[in-house]
Design a protein around this motif. Structure first.
Motif, PDB file in Angstrom:
ATOM      1  N   CYS A  94      -5.607   3.524  -4.345  1.00  0.00           N
ATOM      2  CA  CYS A  94      -4.767   4.031  -3.256  1.00  0.00           C
ATOM      3  C   CYS A  94      -3.934   5.251  -3.615  1.00  0.00           C
ATOM      4  O   CYS A  94      -3.173   5.728  -2.784  1.00  0.00           O
ATOM      5  N   ASN A  95      -4.025   5.769  -4.837  1.00  0.00           N
ATOM      6  CA  ASN A  95      -3.216   6.924  -5.224  1.00  0.00           C
ATOM      7  C   ASN A  95      -4.103   7.924  -5.961  1.00  0.00           C
ATOM      8  O   ASN A  95      -4.876   7.538  -6.845  1.00  0.00           O
ATOM      9  N   ARG A 125       0.988   4.224  -2.775  1.00  0.00           N
ATOM     10  CA  ARG A 125       0.618   5.586  -2.356  1.00  0.00           C
ATOM     11  C   ARG A 125       1.729   6.588  -2.646  1.00  0.00           C
ATOM     12  O   ARG A 125       1.465   7.744  -2.977  1.00  0.00           O
ATOM     13  N   GLN A 184      -6.989  -2.992  -5.209  1.00  0.00           N
ATOM     14  CA  GLN A 184      -6.386  -2.170  -4.157  1.00  0.00           C
ATOM     15  C   GLN A 184      -5.381  -1.188  -4.739  1.00  0.00           C
ATOM     16  O   GLN A 184      -5.225  -0.078  -4.240  1.00  0.00           O
ATOM     17  N   GLY A 194       0.813  -1.199   0.000  1.00  0.00           N
ATOM     18  CA  GLY A 194       0.000   0.000   0.000  1.00  0.00           C
ATOM     19  C   GLY A 194       0.851   1.256   0.000  1.00  0.00           C
ATOM     20  O   GLY A 194       0.562   2.231  -0.700  1.00  0.00           O
ATOM     21  N   HIS A 230      -4.320  -0.364   3.200  1.00  0.00           N
ATOM     22  CA  HIS A 230      -5.336   0.679   3.317  1.00  0.00           C
ATOM     23  C   HIS A 230      -5.789   0.876   4.755  1.00  0.00           C
ATOM     24  O   HIS A 230      -6.250   1.945   5.120  1.00  0.00           O
ATOM     25  N   SER A 286      -8.104   6.416   4.115  1.00  0.00           N
ATOM     26  CA  SER A 286      -8.188   4.966   4.219  1.00  0.00           C
ATOM     27  C   SER A 286      -9.406   4.580   5.039  1.00  0.00           C
ATOM     28  O   SER A 286     -10.057   5.411   5.661  1.00  0.00           O
TER      29      SER A 286
END
Length: 584
Positions: free
Chosen positions: A212-213, A130, A208, A126, A304, A276
């Motif tokens: 996440c970005n 990120r 996922q 993660g 996350h 998150s």
């Protein structure tokens, strides 16, 4: 640096001289080159604390067979999969004139043969995504007319976001021409469905990585989509009937539930960026996605989860799936002290789990939010609080509640009568509705003052919930009547009402059958229920639940809607008696 990371082959591995510390990773410097040249580049160890500059690649692994080669500048050869090979070739092509492209991609940047390294890198995945400048979601190579399909998809998206230009909900010949879209016999339309079936969207790791970005670029072959929202957004528009549902593959074509996954991606990304969420929310939302290793349904989400309930949960591929899922379920129950966990407990399992622990490895088409487990408008246990104890060693859950009644009849599955709102199924549905009314009239329908057979019947398949996710009032019977009496000559407004009612019945009752109980209650239960099963209320639960006696204990079977008992009425009933159930 761990000792485990020093276990390398000395001269045959490109990873031998590049060991990793706990906060380190590798990046790939992808060399430019024409299509007919081999893939080449170099690996560099970087410290994430120093905020290196790189792009993170998200792609589907596809077939595990490694049929292609990547050669490092110091002469090592790394075998890679075909899908990874396509991704690197298409990314390299775009940077031919600009030198090397710095990427992070698990197929090369992680030594896949080193289990200890793989577990460590998975635990910081993660963070890797990120911290990237952006994530490139590569959905597959150009093939089968994908470029033409994407052109049509972009045009549809543009038209939808320019309200007033054109009504495109029917996409008839006239509206296509007016919109500047190709006619329906154009190959681009035929190629559109396969775009919604590309399985990258159904993989939990891709999902996922997708959310996440804040910087996300979606690519199909060498075509960059103007926005990541186009494909997931078109699915959402079809689901909400703002575009024709026929644009999407049907359930028999979409065996991986990719359409639902795309819809989930849209909502997940909008919800998670830039924050998150706790793992219990993520497990519910990520349930439709698939993983070749079922443990990744949990491990892919740890990057996350910033909730303090899960500090230091290790990525450990030596534990069994059953042990991991049970451990997570126990943590969720203890943290929240409620029964929302049961909403993920679908009607069939493939793992040897306690009956009360969800099988997150398995998904069923149409089981998402808005389906039978949706409890927004229900409060079967009133305002009571959940009370339970867990025997972790025996994997038993003791929960307080009340035995409601025994099931004495389970009827046909509801779904076949609600596949569509018109055509031949409509005539079969009308006959079926008449048969169910006869069942209702033969019941003792004056229990607790309930005597409106028609009202019970139309509310039950939809769990008394409208297509707007609100409680169905008496006036909603108009939608029921429209779907009963529909013909070819029915006005369009009533046809739309019929379609809305059928949509809701399908969402709520895709895996349900009608049922009756010994006391004379009528409802809908999971299709795996059978006569002799018990309907229970658990304190703190919004749903009612079907359980199956197992000696002195019970096994969880599924959710239930029993009309007249979903708003706390059980607590006021003369027969209400509190007891403790042991689920095994």
């Amino acid at each position: 640096m761990t000792e485990a990371f020093d276990r390398r082959t000395k001269s045959t591995s490109p990873y031998s001289n590049k060991p990793l510390g706990h906060d380190d990773t590798r990046v790939l410097h992808l060399a430019p080159g024409a299509d007919d040249l081999p893939l080449t580049g170099s690996l560099q160890v970087v410290a994430l604390d120093q905020e290196p500059i790189y792009e993170a690649l998200s792609y589907e692994w596809g077939s595990p067979e490694k049929l292609h080669k990547f050669t490092t500048t110091d002469g090592y050869v790394i075998q890679i999969t075909e899908s990874f090979h396509h991704a690197l070739r298409d990314l390299r092509h775009r940077e031919q004139a600009d030198g090397h492209r710095v990427l992070w991609a698990d197929g090369i940047c992680i030594n896949q043969d080193d289990e200890v390294e793989r577990e460590c890198q998975v635990s910081i995945m993660g963070r890797i995504y990120r911290q990237a400048q952006r994530v490139i979601a590569y959905i597959g190579p150009e093939k089968d007319g994908s470029a033409a399909a994407i052109e049509i998809a972009c045009k549809l998206w543009q038209l939808h976001h320019n309200p007033g230009e054109l009504d495109i909900d029917d996409l008839d010949v006239a509206s296509l021409k007016e919109a500047g879209l190709a006619s329906r016999d154009d190959p681009g339309w035929a190629a559109l469905k396969p775009r919604f079936l590309r399985s990258w969207a159904s993989r939990c790791w891709c999902a996922q990585e997708f959310v996440c970005n804040e910087g996300l670029t979606m690519m199909c072959g060498r075509t960059v989509l103007p926005t990541w929202e186009i494909l997931p957004g078109l699915v959402q528009l079809c689901f909400s009937r703002q575009l024709p549902a026929a644009l999407l593959p049907n359930a028999s074509e979409d065996t991986r539930s990719v359409g639902e996954c795309l819809w989930s991606l849209l909502r997940l990304r909008r919800a998670l960026i830039p924050r998150s969420n706790a793992i219990e929310y993520l497990l519910t939302r990520f349930h439709p996605f698939q993983a070749s290793d079922p443990r990744d349904k949990v491990y892919s989400l740890l990057g996350h989860d910033v909730d303090s309930t899960y500090p230091g949960m290790p990525v450990d591929y030596t534990v069994s799936v059953e042990h991991l899922y049970t451990k997570v379920a126990i943590r969720i129950l203890k943290k929240h002290n409620d029964l929302r966990l049961f909403n993920s407990n679908l009607h069939q399992k493939t793992l040897n789990l306690p009956s009360w622990v969800p099988d997150w490895s398995r998904w069923h088409f149409g089981s998402g939010p808005g389906a039978a487990a949706s409890d927004r408008n229900l409060r079967a246990a009133g305002l009571t609080e959940c009370r339970f104890t867990i025997d972790e060693e025996l994997r038993r859950l003791e929960v307080s509640g009340c035995l409601v009644d025994e099931i004495n009849w389970v009827g046909d599955k509801i779904l076949p009568y609600y596949i569509t709102h018109d055509g031949p199924p409509a005539a079969r549905r009308k006959r079926w509705i008449e048969q169910q009314l006869e069942v209702l009239r033969n019941l003792n329908q004056r229990v607790d003052g309930i005597s409106d057979s028609m009202g019970i019947l139309w509310r039950t398949p939809i769990a008394n919930t409208t297509h707007h996710e609100t409680e169905a009032k008496d006036s909603y019977v108009r939608f029921f009547n429209a779907h009963v009496d529909i013909t070819d000559d029915t006005p369009e407004e009533q046809k739309d009402m019929a379609r809305r009612f059928c949509d809701v019945a399908r969402w709520r009752s895709r895996y349900r059958s009608l049922t009756s109980t010994k006391l004379g209650y009528f409802g809908a239960v999971t299709q795996t229920a059978k006569a002799g099963d018990i309907v229970c209320m658990f304190h703190g639960g919004r749903q009612l639940f079907v359980v199956r006696p197992k000696g002195a204990n019970i096994a969880f079977v599924g959710h239930a809607y029993i009309h007249g008992l979903m708003r706390g009425e059980i607590l006021k009933a003369a027969w209400y008696s509190e007891r403790t159930f042991t689920l095994v």
